[in-house]
Motif scaffolding. Structure first.
Motif, short mmCIF file in Angstrom:
data_model
loop_
_atom_site.label_atom_id
_atom_site.label_comp_id
_atom_site.label_asym_id
_atom_site.label_seq_id
_atom_site.Cartn_x
_atom_site.Cartn_y
_atom_site.Cartn_z
N TRP A 165 0.83 -1.21 0.00
CA TRP A 165 0.00 0.00 0.00
C TRP A 165 0.87 1.26 0.00
N PHE A 166 1.88 1.31 0.85
CA PHE A 166 2.77 2.48 0.86
C PHE A 166 3.39 2.70 -0.51
N GLU A 167 3.86 1.63 -1.11
CA GLU A 167 4.54 1.76 -2.41
C GLU A 167 3.58 2.11 -3.54
N SER A 168 2.26 1.97 -3.29
CA SER A 168 1.28 2.30 -4.33
C SER A 168 0.73 3.72 -4.20
N ILE A 169 1.10 4.46 -3.13
CA ILE A 169 0.58 5.81 -2.94
C ILE A 169 1.14 6.72 -4.04
N GLY A 178 2.76 9.57 -6.10
CA GLY A 178 3.58 10.76 -5.87
C GLY A 178 4.39 10.77 -4.59
N GLU A 179 4.31 9.74 -3.75
CA GLU A 179 5.05 9.78 -2.48
C GLU A 179 6.32 8.93 -2.50
N ASN A 180 6.43 8.02 -3.44
CA ASN A 180 7.68 7.28 -3.68
C ASN A 180 8.23 6.57 -2.44
N TRP A 181 7.38 5.78 -1.82
CA TRP A 181 7.83 4.97 -0.69
C TRP A 181 8.50 3.71 -1.19
N GLN A 220 10.70 3.90 3.61
CA GLN A 220 11.42 5.17 3.49
C GLN A 220 11.01 5.88 2.22
N LYS A 221 10.77 7.17 2.36
CA LYS A 221 10.53 7.99 1.18
C LYS A 221 11.86 8.23 0.47
N ASN A 222 11.81 8.27 -0.84
CA ASN A 222 13.02 8.52 -1.62
C ASN A 222 13.07 9.99 -1.99
#
Length: 592
Positions: free
Chosen positions: A327-331, A333-336, A581-583
């Motif tokens: 889910w985080f990686e699918s948000i 524009g946030e690039n988790w 982690q955000k990139n």
């Protein structure tokens, strides 16, 4: 337990007549009288032939299964019970594997093996069912047994329908009990149309249902097109017994499948308001839905679920962890980016190099815990079953008259870590090892340690009392309350040494928040020996410096999780982490 006795032939014959449980050793009956012997066995061991030459005349050799196990575990002079952290996931299982060597108790089924029947592979006529029932040993249990067997065998639904048709043609109706078992079969096979039929039949015939029927209907309907019927059943359950977390979870699943986000969130918060802890599967459905449904309200709810995991010290399993990661990686524009890792003892994450939150309590948390421990544990009614108020008051005066201690030692617990070493020598070694660090030490013992004996050498006690303060309780007193009081009174820097997990005292605490604070304080303050060589080497397990809970900062999330391999006990914490982690470099490129 096995007894090897040397006896004469006439004595052997007499004993065999009087005590049939005594079994003669094969081949030894033919030997001369001087070598006659027999074996007595417990239910845990079978009779074994013994070489008569190994039997000494006039002696009795006793060996139990437990003694064999102890010998294999302690047949060395050194003590090394666990090279792993006391609270790490899987630690208790590894300790249990060493101790586990007894057969499991087996439950005897109500139906004997001779009566067991496999369910048919194809539908039968009413006559064929009657013939099969006649051959069954317990005719009154036949239909119940057969339907349960169909669930175990995953029998085609048409076979079960033919059995119910035979019952209806014979009795004119189908009993409630058989309907419920048939419903269980339908739910297990996701036979939606059949679930609809059973639901309609039950609602028409019965005003109310019992718990198992409600549970099965809600579960079966929640994933179907008639999922709202599950909501109606949930309202009925509220009026009768009060819904379970499973009832709420199934209804939430139905709402999320149909993208009724508001309803799912309302049900989730209603469940939490009733102090029902949601299943991990229920939370996973939220994150799985979030991967395809981009909704601000749902995103807020998912962050709330992560906060719930943190506040209640709940650890996701591997499946939920993967859903959170995806889910985080699918948000947009946030690039988790998520990585699986194991943390260093220092608390630094190898993936992002950030340090996690300290295991130490805040001053406010420490004050709350200290007050609750004194009220619920030390002054509680359980304490005075083995300890008098006068003795506890005497100990308080003893502690208050001295400067704060750095380490409090459970003397008897530490002294008993090595069977091959003298207890007083073991305790002396530990005290001397800690005293070399210029620490103020308090050793808690019992008055019997002051008596002259081979276990408690007076020279060793005198040497210890030069390096540490001692307090000796009555022999029947419970020493854990004294240990907790002295440690908490000395301040947040003070630690304690014992192998006791203190689970009984944690259970005495009156609320969940205090129990979590106690467990956090315990993990950060309890010292346990990991290895001991008498008069040579002492090693303590490292005390973790970081807290094992869900944590977040501006650009990271750290989530501890249970993997599918290790079996974790309730007093243990996971060792695996998801680092999110955000990139920032990708964010910068996307803005240009």
């Amino acid at each position: 337990m096995v007894f090897f006795l040397q006896t004469s032939n006439w004595m052997l014959q007499t004993l065999l007549k009087k005590y049939p449980i005594f079994c003669p050793v094969p081949r030894l009956q033919q030997l001369p009288a001087i070598f006659g012997c027999f074996i007595f066995t417990t239910p845990y061991q079978s009779a074994k032939a013994v070489d008569p030459k190994a039997i000494r005349k006039g002696t009795v050799m006793l060996r139990s299964k437990d003694e064999d196990m102890k010998k294999s575990r302690t047949g060395r002079d050194n003590f090394s019970p666990r090279p792993f952290n006391l609270f790490a996931a899987g630690a208790s299982k590894r300790r249990g594997e060493v101790l586990h060597d007894t057969p499991d108790d087996t439950e005897h089924p109500a139906i004997s093996r001779k009566q067991r029947l496999c369910s048919p592979e194809k539908p039968l006529s009413a006559e064929e069912w009657e013939k099969l029932k006649g051959a069954f040993g317990s005719p009154n249990q036949f239909e119940v047994y057969m339907l349960n067997q169909m669930i175990s065998d995953n029998t085609p639904i048409d076979v079960a329908k033919s059995l119910l048709a035979a019952v209806a043609s014979r009795d004119g109706d189908i009993p409630y009990r058989l309907l419920v078992i048939y419903l269980a079969l339908c739910v297990s096979q996701e036979q939606t149309e059949e679930i609809y039929d059973v639901h309609d039949i039950m609602k028409a015939r019965f005003k109310t249902l019992e718990t198992s029927a409600y549970t099965l209907l809600i579960k079966g309907l929640s994933s179907s097109q008639r999922w709202r019927d599950a909501l109606s059943l949930l309202e009925e359950v509220k009026k009768v017994i009060g819904p379970s977390k499973g009832h709420y979870g199934d209804c939430i699943r139905g709402a999320l499948i149909n993208q009724e986000i508001n309803l799912a969130c309302e049900l989730f918060h209603e469940m939490l308001a009733k102090d029902l802890m949601p299943n991990l599967g229920t939370m996973q459905v939220f994150f799985d839905t979030g991967k395809s449904v981009k909704n601000d309200q749902l995103k807020t709810e998912l962050i709330h679920i992560l906060s719930y995991l943190r506040d209640n010290q709940v650890y996701p399993g591997e499946a939920l962890m993967q859903s959170i990661k995806q889910w985080f990686e699918s948000i947009p524009g946030e690039n988790w980016k998520g990585n699986l890792t194991t943390l260093k003892n220092s608390g630094q994450c190898p993936s992002c190099n950030e340090y996690l939150e300290s295991i130490n309590l805040s001053p406010e948390e420490y004050s709350i815990l200290k007050e609750k421990i004194i009220k619920d544990v030390i002054q509680g009614t359980d304490t005075f079953i083995k300890t008098t108020p006068q003795e506890l008051e005497e100990f308080k005066v003893f502690v208050h008259k001295r400067p704060p201690f750095d380490i409090v030692i459970d003397g008897l617990n530490v002294a008993g870590i090595c069977r091959k070493s003298n207890p007083s020598q073991t305790l002396l070694d530990v005290v001397e090892h800690l005293a070399q660090r210029n620490l103020r030490l308090l050793v808690l013992g019992r008055k019997h340690m002051l008596s002259r004996s081979h276990r408690w050498h007076r020279d060793n006690l005198a040497a210890m009392q030069k390096k540490a303060d001692f307090f000796f309780t009555e022999n029947v007193s419970e020493d854990d309350p004294f240990l907790l009081y002295a440690t908490l009174h000395s301040g947040s820097h003070c630690r304690f040494v014992t192998r006791d997990l203190l689970r009984d005292h944690k259970a005495c605490l009156s609320d969940a928040l205090t129990r979590r604070l106690f467990f956090k304080w315990q993990r950060g303050h309890q010292i346990v020996l990991s290895s001991y060589k008498p008069r040579k080497k002492i090693t303590f397990e490292p005390v973790l410096r970081y807290d094992t809970i869900v944590q977040t900062s501006d650009n990271t999330w750290h989530i501890p999780y249970d993997d599918n391999i290790l079996e974790r006990s309730s007093y243990e914490v996971p060792t695996k982490w998801l680092c999110l982690q955000k990139n920032p470099k990708v964010d910068a490129r996307s803005q240009t």
